[in-house]
Write a protein that holds these residues in place. Sequence first.
Motif, mmCIF file in Angstrom:
data_model
loop_
_atom_site.group_PDB
_atom_site.id
_atom_site.type_symbol
_atom_site.label_atom_id
_atom_site.label_comp_id
_atom_site.label_asym_id
_atom_site.label_seq_id
_atom_site.Cartn_x
_atom_site.Cartn_y
_atom_site.Cartn_z
ATOM 1 N N UNK A 196 0.802 -1.230 0.000
ATOM 2 C CA UNK A 196 0.000 0.000 0.000
ATOM 3 C C UNK A 196 0.832 1.276 0.000
ATOM 4 N N UNK A 197 2.108 1.179 0.305
ATOM 5 C CA UNK A 197 2.941 2.386 0.374
ATOM 6 C C UNK A 197 3.196 2.969 -1.006
ATOM 7 N N UNK A 198 3.487 2.107 -1.990
ATOM 8 C CA UNK A 198 3.825 2.609 -3.322
ATOM 9 C C UNK A 198 3.049 1.932 -4.443
ATOM 10 N N UNK A 199 2.132 1.013 -4.084
ATOM 11 C CA UNK A 199 1.274 0.400 -5.094
ATOM 12 C C UNK A 199 1.915 -0.716 -5.884
ATOM 13 N N UNK A 200 3.063 -1.224 -5.459
ATOM 14 C CA UNK A 200 3.705 -2.332 -6.157
ATOM 15 C C UNK A 200 3.065 -3.657 -5.748
ATOM 16 N N UNK A 201 3.170 -4.657 -6.627
ATOM 17 C CA UNK A 201 2.658 -5.998 -6.360
ATOM 18 C C UNK A 201 3.823 -6.973 -6.450
ATOM 19 N N UNK A 202 3.996 -7.795 -5.419
ATOM 20 C CA UNK A 202 5.044 -8.808 -5.417
ATOM 21 C C UNK A 202 4.413 -10.157 -5.110
ATOM 22 N N UNK A 203 5.136 -11.239 -5.387
ATOM 23 C CA UNK A 203 4.584 -12.571 -5.106
ATOM 24 C C UNK A 203 4.635 -12.841 -3.608
ATOM 25 N N UNK A 204 3.764 -13.716 -3.137
ATOM 26 C CA UNK A 204 3.655 -13.999 -1.707
ATOM 27 C C UNK A 204 4.928 -14.629 -1.157
ATOM 28 N N UNK A 205 5.642 -15.384 -1.999
ATOM 29 C CA UNK A 205 6.877 -16.015 -1.535
ATOM 30 C C UNK A 205 7.918 -14.962 -1.174
ATOM 31 N N UNK A 206 8.054 -13.933 -1.986
ATOM 32 C CA UNK A 206 9.004 -12.858 -1.695
ATOM 33 C C UNK A 206 8.587 -12.090 -0.443
ATOM 34 N N UNK A 207 7.276 -11.900 -0.266
ATOM 35 C CA UNK A 207 6.786 -11.225 0.929
ATOM 36 C C UNK A 207 7.125 -12.028 2.183
ATOM 37 N N UNK A 208 6.887 -13.343 2.140
ATOM 38 C CA UNK A 208 7.161 -14.179 3.304
ATOM 39 C C UNK A 208 8.652 -14.249 3.601
ATOM 40 N N UNK B 140 -4.139 4.431 2.704
ATOM 41 C CA UNK B 140 -3.217 4.548 1.586
ATOM 42 C C UNK B 140 -3.762 3.866 0.331
ATOM 43 N N UNK B 141 -4.438 2.737 0.520
ATOM 44 C CA UNK B 141 -5.049 2.065 -0.630
ATOM 45 C C UNK B 141 -6.128 2.950 -1.249
ATOM 46 N N UNK B 142 -6.914 3.631 -0.413
ATOM 47 C CA UNK B 142 -7.936 4.551 -0.928
ATOM 48 C C UNK B 142 -7.299 5.694 -1.725
ATOM 49 N N UNK B 143 -6.157 6.185 -1.247
ATOM 50 C CA UNK B 143 -5.458 7.234 -1.986
ATOM 51 C C UNK B 143 -4.979 6.723 -3.343
ATOM 52 N N UNK B 144 -4.453 5.508 -3.360
ATOM 53 C CA UNK B 144 -4.015 4.917 -4.626
ATOM 54 C C UNK B 144 -5.197 4.696 -5.565
ATOM 55 N N UNK C 285 -11.992 -17.084 0.690
ATOM 56 C CA UNK C 285 -11.558 -17.133 2.080
ATOM 57 C C UNK C 285 -10.071 -17.494 2.146
ATOM 58 N N UNK C 286 -9.325 -16.738 2.957
ATOM 59 C CA UNK C 286 -7.893 -16.954 2.974
ATOM 60 C C UNK C 286 -7.265 -16.530 1.681
ATOM 61 N N UNK C 287 -7.856 -15.549 1.003
ATOM 62 C CA UNK C 287 -7.480 -15.161 -0.347
ATOM 63 C C UNK C 287 -6.000 -14.910 -0.506
ATOM 64 N N UNK C 288 -5.489 -15.153 -1.720
ATOM 65 C CA UNK C 288 -4.071 -15.146 -1.929
ATOM 66 C C UNK C 288 -3.482 -13.758 -2.105
ATOM 67 N N UNK C 289 -4.265 -12.787 -2.562
ATOM 68 C CA UNK C 289 -3.708 -11.449 -2.658
ATOM 69 C C UNK C 289 -4.043 -10.682 -1.389
ATOM 70 N N UNK C 290 -3.025 -10.113 -0.764
ATOM 71 C CA UNK C 290 -3.231 -9.434 0.517
ATOM 72 C C UNK C 290 -2.427 -8.157 0.545
ATOM 73 N N UNK C 291 -2.657 -7.387 1.595
ATOM 74 C CA UNK C 291 -1.793 -6.237 1.823
ATOM 75 C C UNK C 291 -0.424 -6.717 2.276
ATOM 76 N N UNK C 292 0.588 -5.936 2.010
ATOM 77 C CA UNK C 292 1.940 -6.323 2.396
ATOM 78 C C UNK C 292 2.242 -6.025 3.847
ATOM 79 N N UNK C 293 1.275 -6.235 4.727
ATOM 80 C CA UNK C 293 1.455 -6.020 6.152
ATOM 81 C C UNK C 293 0.738 -7.091 6.920
ATOM 82 N N UNK C 294 0.991 -7.183 8.201
ATOM 83 C CA UNK C 294 0.266 -8.147 9.037
ATOM 84 C C UNK C 294 0.698 -9.565 8.746
ATOM 85 N N UNK C 295 -0.062 -10.526 9.275
ATOM 86 C CA UNK C 295 0.275 -11.935 9.117
ATOM 87 C C UNK C 295 -0.677 -12.594 8.172
#
Length: 389
Positions: A153-165, A194-198, A379-389
């Motif tokens: 949400x900071x800059x609007x980039x999308x990365x794969x979940x593996x890189x996030x983890x 921030x997502x609303x701003x984007x 449920x448990x959707x694969x695309x998420x914000x890049x924060x939290x668990x």
Amino acid sequence: MTSKCACGKEGENLKKCGRCSSVSYCSRDCQLRHWKQQHKKLCGKPKLRFQLGDRVKCNMSRGYDCWESTWVSGTIIDLWPTGAPNNSPYGILCDNFGMTTAPEDDDRTIQLISPPPRNEMHDKALFEEPPVDDECPVCCMRFPIENDTAYLPCCGQVICAACLDMARASGKKFCCPFCRQDLGSFSDAEAARRVEQRMETGDACACHMLANAYDKGTFGKPQDSTKAHELWDRSAALGSRDAHFNLYMSYSEYYEERGVKKDMTKAIYHLEMAAVLGDPRSRCLLGRYESEIGNYDRAKRHWLISASAGCDNCMEGRIKVGWTKGCVTEEEYQKALSAYRTSVDEIESSQRDATRAVRMRRDPSYGQVGPGFRDSSSKGGSRSYGIGS
């Protein structure tokens, strides 16, 4: 103006039924006779696509086989309401195959022998080679088919979940790899803001993420299916294939319990748009839909495209089965298999497999959408914000 009476006579200025205005009459006696014989059962009921005398074909198969169905043609000789308006509001009796029920807008059970012609320009776009998936800007691999991704949400980039983890597990300060913003300090409310701003800048992905937040009631947003539907519409207009897929789900049976009226015409439209934008899941489901209504050639074309993009469900469950039954030629099978292996090599990695296994252990229903699919909106959707668990 000349019109036709229910008895078959033609005349001018015939009077229509005052309740439904769908039938004309030449006299009061004609109206009473038709009312007792037939119209009483149909007047004011949901409008049916079929009429007495129509030539139709009915799917007489028992069970589901994507390559084999038995369609029998006949002429409608009687219609009656079943008392189940949300499922199959009419019963139909035909001269050749007997009795069946008729959904209002679903061609998988019964359909006209001569349906309206398809739009050739639309078909050309539908079966063109789909665009190649984007790559994760961190690992430089194609995004997974099931869209195992995270939105930053900071800059609007999308990365794969593996890189996030991997970034979370490194033990270091969890910073965005692009703008170096400390994502670990973000609250749900700050992420949503921030997502609303984007979103206001025309970011289709941000709009889609906010729609998912309203749909699930997460990130400080109240659960509001109507708001989610509106935002999916907006995101789809901006070119989000995930939003088109979610709208397909919304208009089909998946979301009917939430007050969204089932409309298979709109559902299939959004599924086709998602396929045009390169979504293999949607392409596979389109093939299943086409096979259920007897269009096996179109189904095969969809499945070949989806399998070539790396879809396991299409390659193993559709194309390979069709090849063993002789419905797919050796040349088509080998070409699809080669493209499938290339796509899998571009998508799969040990880190992604490990990430998927961890998430599925947390939630066994992780991302399941029908047989063989994982979806970013479930449920448990694969695309998420890049924060939290």
